[in-house]
Design a protein around this motif. Structure first.
Motif, mmCIF file in Angstrom:
data_model
loop_
_atom_site.group_PDB
_atom_site.id
_atom_site.type_symbol
_atom_site.label_atom_id
_atom_site.label_comp_id
_atom_site.label_asym_id
_atom_site.label_seq_id
_atom_site.Cartn_x
_atom_site.Cartn_y
_atom_site.Cartn_z
ATOM 1 N N LEU A 16 0.399 -1.375 -0.048
ATOM 2 C CA LEU A 16 -0.008 -0.524 -0.105
ATOM 3 C C LEU A 16 0.883 1.552 -0.135
ATOM 4 O O LEU A 16 0.436 2.150 -0.349
ATOM 5 C CB LEU A 16 -0.957 0.041 1.416
ATOM 6 C CG LEU A 16 -2.151 -0.944 1.220
ATOM 7 C CD1 LEU A 16 -2.623 -0.944 2.155
ATOM 8 C CD2 LEU A 16 -3.148 -0.776 0.353
ATOM 9 N N VAL A 17 1.706 1.529 0.747
ATOM 10 C CA VAL A 17 3.097 2.650 0.780
ATOM 11 C C VAL A 17 4.585 1.734 0.538
ATOM 12 O O VAL A 17 4.403 0.994 1.151
ATOM 13 C CB VAL A 17 2.628 3.307 2.090
ATOM 14 C CG1 VAL A 17 1.362 3.805 2.317
ATOM 15 C CG2 VAL A 17 3.603 1.883 3.425
ATOM 16 N N ASP A 18 5.550 3.388 0.303
ATOM 17 C CA ASP A 18 6.239 3.099 -0.390
ATOM 18 C C ASP A 18 7.028 3.361 0.344
ATOM 19 O O ASP A 18 7.889 4.859 0.855
ATOM 20 C CB ASP A 18 6.309 3.945 -1.226
ATOM 21 C CG ASP A 18 8.368 3.014 -1.962
ATOM 22 O OD1 ASP A 18 9.045 2.436 -1.093
ATOM 23 O OD2 ASP A 18 9.038 3.870 -3.168
ATOM 24 N N SER A 19 7.594 3.046 1.810
ATOM 25 C CA SER A 19 8.312 3.331 3.340
ATOM 26 C C SER A 19 9.895 2.613 3.226
ATOM 27 O O SER A 19 10.492 2.650 3.966
ATOM 28 C CB SER A 19 7.572 2.171 4.538
ATOM 29 O OG SER A 19 7.709 1.364 3.770
ATOM 30 N N GLN A 20 9.925 2.474 1.233
ATOM 31 C CA GLN A 20 11.756 2.515 2.245
ATOM 32 C C GLN A 20 12.850 3.157 2.304
ATOM 33 O O GLN A 20 13.526 2.872 2.714
ATOM 34 C CB GLN A 20 11.887 1.353 0.610
ATOM 35 C CG GLN A 20 11.973 2.544 -0.779
ATOM 36 C CD GLN A 20 12.154 1.623 -1.507
ATOM 37 O OE1 GLN A 20 13.802 1.467 -2.149
ATOM 38 N NE2 GLN A 20 11.444 1.543 -2.760
ATOM 39 N N GLY A 21 12.369 4.297 2.394
ATOM 40 C CA GLY A 21 12.777 5.667 2.444
ATOM 41 C C GLY A 21 13.274 5.009 3.601
ATOM 42 O O GLY A 21 14.614 5.616 4.239
ATOM 43 N N SER A 22 11.906 5.830 4.527
ATOM 44 C CA SER A 22 12.215 5.143 6.146
ATOM 45 C C SER A 22 13.236 4.743 6.429
ATOM 46 O O SER A 22 13.918 3.847 7.681
ATOM 47 C CB SER A 22 10.744 5.766 6.792
ATOM 48 O OG SER A 22 10.390 7.036 5.673
ATOM 49 N N LEU A 93 1.489 6.771 -0.333
ATOM 50 C CA LEU A 93 0.155 5.748 -0.699
ATOM 51 C C LEU A 93 1.277 5.436 -2.313
ATOM 52 O O LEU A 93 0.935 6.607 -3.056
ATOM 53 C CB LEU A 93 -0.579 6.258 -1.037
ATOM 54 C CG LEU A 93 -1.539 5.447 0.321
ATOM 55 C CD1 LEU A 93 -3.104 6.856 -0.325
ATOM 56 C CD2 LEU A 93 -1.929 5.058 0.884
ATOM 57 N N TYR A 94 0.510 4.133 -2.982
ATOM 58 C CA TYR A 94 1.621 3.521 -3.927
ATOM 59 C C TYR A 94 0.125 3.883 -4.855
ATOM 60 O O TYR A 94 -0.936 4.571 -4.890
ATOM 61 C CB TYR A 94 1.411 2.188 -4.193
ATOM 62 C CG TYR A 94 3.152 1.289 -4.418
ATOM 63 C CD1 TYR A 94 3.921 1.597 -4.798
ATOM 64 C CD2 TYR A 94 2.981 1.087 -3.196
ATOM 65 C CE1 TYR A 94 5.259 1.780 -4.285
ATOM 66 C CE2 TYR A 94 4.243 0.180 -2.223
ATOM 67 C CZ TYR A 94 5.393 1.285 -3.030
ATOM 68 O OH TYR A 94 6.746 -0.020 -2.638
ATOM 69 N N PRO A 95 0.595 4.911 -6.232
ATOM 70 C CA PRO A 95 -0.255 5.163 -7.624
ATOM 71 C C PRO A 95 -1.202 3.870 -7.416
ATOM 72 O O PRO A 95 -1.771 2.635 -7.748
ATOM 73 C CB PRO A 95 -0.258 4.667 -9.020
ATOM 74 C CG PRO A 95 1.429 4.891 -8.695
ATOM 75 C CD PRO A 95 2.179 4.313 -7.259
ATOM 76 N N GLY A 96 -3.053 4.366 -7.187
ATOM 77 C CA GLY A 96 -4.204 3.652 -7.610
ATOM 78 C C GLY A 96 -4.194 2.833 -5.982
ATOM 79 O O GLY A 96 -5.119 1.996 -6.260
ATOM 80 N N ALA A 97 -3.965 3.378 -5.158
ATOM 81 C CA ALA A 97 -3.777 2.372 -4.077
ATOM 82 C C ALA A 97 -5.056 3.184 -2.831
ATOM 83 O O ALA A 97 -6.591 2.153 -2.926
ATOM 84 C CB ALA A 97 -2.389 2.690 -2.597
ATOM 85 N N ARG A 98 -5.266 4.264 -3.382
ATOM 86 C CA ARG A 98 -6.396 5.173 -2.254
ATOM 87 C C ARG A 98 -7.798 4.934 -3.066
ATOM 88 O O ARG A 98 -8.802 3.857 -2.467
ATOM 89 C CB ARG A 98 -6.050 6.427 -2.405
ATOM 90 C CG ARG A 98 -7.544 7.232 -1.621
ATOM 91 C CD ARG A 98 -6.966 8.566 -1.746
ATOM 92 N NE ARG A 98 -5.933 9.269 -0.224
ATOM 93 C CZ ARG A 98 -5.996 8.997 0.418
ATOM 94 N NH1 ARG A 98 -7.490 9.114 1.308
ATOM 95 N NH2 ARG A 98 -5.147 8.816 1.746
ATOM 96 N N ASP A 99 -7.952 4.831 -4.264
ATOM 97 C CA ASP A 99 -8.948 4.289 -5.736
ATOM 98 C C ASP A 99 -9.459 2.899 -5.423
ATOM 99 O O ASP A 99 -10.428 2.839 -5.217
ATOM 100 C CB ASP A 99 -8.000 4.914 -6.958
ATOM 101 C CG ASP A 99 -8.174 6.212 -7.486
ATOM 102 O OD1 ASP A 99 -8.895 7.127 -6.478
ATOM 103 O OD2 ASP A 99 -7.592 6.563 -8.182
ATOM 104 N N ALA A 100 -8.484 2.411 -4.750
ATOM 105 C CA ALA A 100 -8.536 0.598 -4.452
ATOM 106 C C ALA A 100 -9.391 0.050 -3.439
ATOM 107 O O ALA A 100 -9.838 -0.492 -3.584
ATOM 108 C CB ALA A 100 -7.016 -0.016 -4.795
ATOM 109 N N ILE A 101 -8.732 0.924 -2.553
ATOM 110 C CA ILE A 101 -9.210 0.954 -1.463
ATOM 111 C C ILE A 101 -10.684 1.032 -1.275
ATOM 112 O O ILE A 101 -11.597 0.660 -0.491
ATOM 113 C CB ILE A 101 -8.374 1.452 -0.425
ATOM 114 C CG1 ILE A 101 -6.953 0.328 -0.001
ATOM 115 C CG2 ILE A 101 -9.165 1.281 0.918
ATOM 116 C CD1 ILE A 101 -5.984 1.949 0.849
ATOM 117 N N GLU A 102 -10.624 2.378 -1.699
ATOM 118 C CA GLU A 102 -12.514 3.127 -1.324
ATOM 119 C C GLU A 102 -13.010 1.882 -2.072
ATOM 120 O O GLU A 102 -14.278 2.260 -2.122
ATOM 121 C CB GLU A 102 -12.137 4.692 -2.595
ATOM 122 C CG GLU A 102 -11.500 5.619 -1.149
ATOM 123 C CD GLU A 102 -11.099 6.690 -1.800
ATOM 124 O OE1 GLU A 102 -11.538 7.084 -3.207
ATOM 125 O OE2 GLU A 102 -10.748 7.622 -0.820
ATOM 126 N N ALA A 103 -12.484 2.204 -3.312
ATOM 127 C CA ALA A 103 -13.736 1.350 -4.217
ATOM 128 C C ALA A 103 -13.874 -0.012 -3.762
ATOM 129 O O ALA A 103 -15.250 -0.841 -4.532
ATOM 130 C CB ALA A 103 -13.320 0.766 -5.990
#
Length: 223
Positions: A16-22, A93-103
């Protein structure tokens, strides 16, 4: 006749999220604080998804249990500080993650949950930062379970929601997620954009390249 309840579980980091930097920054800080050689980036990303004690056991196997525990505590402190400094930007959030969750959330028979190696504190902060408080009816975290790939997270999520294994899907980016799904007797969907190579997802029923492909993948699994 009403449709059966379905349960869609998401891994978090790398899915869901790109947290690799952290993650890399916090791991680097924890090793440097003990004047230990810092693992290479690929090694650090290879353990994402495991609980922190298991992760440190893999990254620093030659060190004592007490040193590994100090690494765990150092990582927690560094990650927390990074999150406070960066806010939501520390794990976008990765691209499209929020839209997928909402749908998916809009479909009455589909319940959403997460199964993550993050701590309760870390997950709750992430969900709040992205305004996702109302979407996940079950949240399984490392504080309360054996590390992935043990099936405990999925088993507990199913118990909390009353959804049977045939109607449960686990979505993740690592071998640990797919092995956990297999151990729990549920379907695993791999994602190609995370931290493990696609070859590590051989236990998945299918691997999607973008979130846009998720609805079709779910339709094929459930029909």
């Amino acid at each position: 006749m009403s449709a059966p309840l379905r349960l869609v579980l998401f891994d978090v980091d790398g899915t869901l999220v790109d947290s690799q930097g952290s993650i890399v920054a916090a791991m680097t800080a924890s090793f440097q604080a003990l004047s230990l050689p810092v693992p290479v980036r690929k090694a650090i990303l290879s353990i994402v998804g495991l609980s922190l004690p298991n992760a440190m056991a893999q990254l620093a196997p030659e060190h004592s249990n007490s040193d590994q525990q100090r690494l765990v505590e150092g990582y927690k402190q560094a990650y927390h500080a990074h999150r406070l400094e960066q806010g939501a930007a520390s794990s976008p959030l990765y691209p499209g993650a929020r839209d997928a969750i909402e749908a998916l959330h809009a479909v009455p028979e589909i319940l959403l949950g997460v199964a993550t190696g993050k701590s309760q504190r870390g997950l709750d902060a992430l969900i709040e930062a992205h305004g996702l408080e109302h979407y996940f009816v079950t949240r399984q975290v490392a504080d309360h379970h054996p590390s992935k790939p043990h099936p405990s997270m999925i088993d507990t999520a199913r118990s909390e929601t009353g959804v049977d294994a045939a109607n449960t899907v686990m979505i993740g980016d690592t071998r640990f997620d797919m092995d956990m799904a297999l151990a729990a007797g549920v379907t695993g969907i791999g994602v190609s954009w995370g931290y493990h190579d696609r070859s590590a997802l051989d236990g998945a029923t299918c691997v999607i390249e973008t979130f846009d492909q998720l609805p079709q993948a779910l339709d094929e699994i459930w029909t």
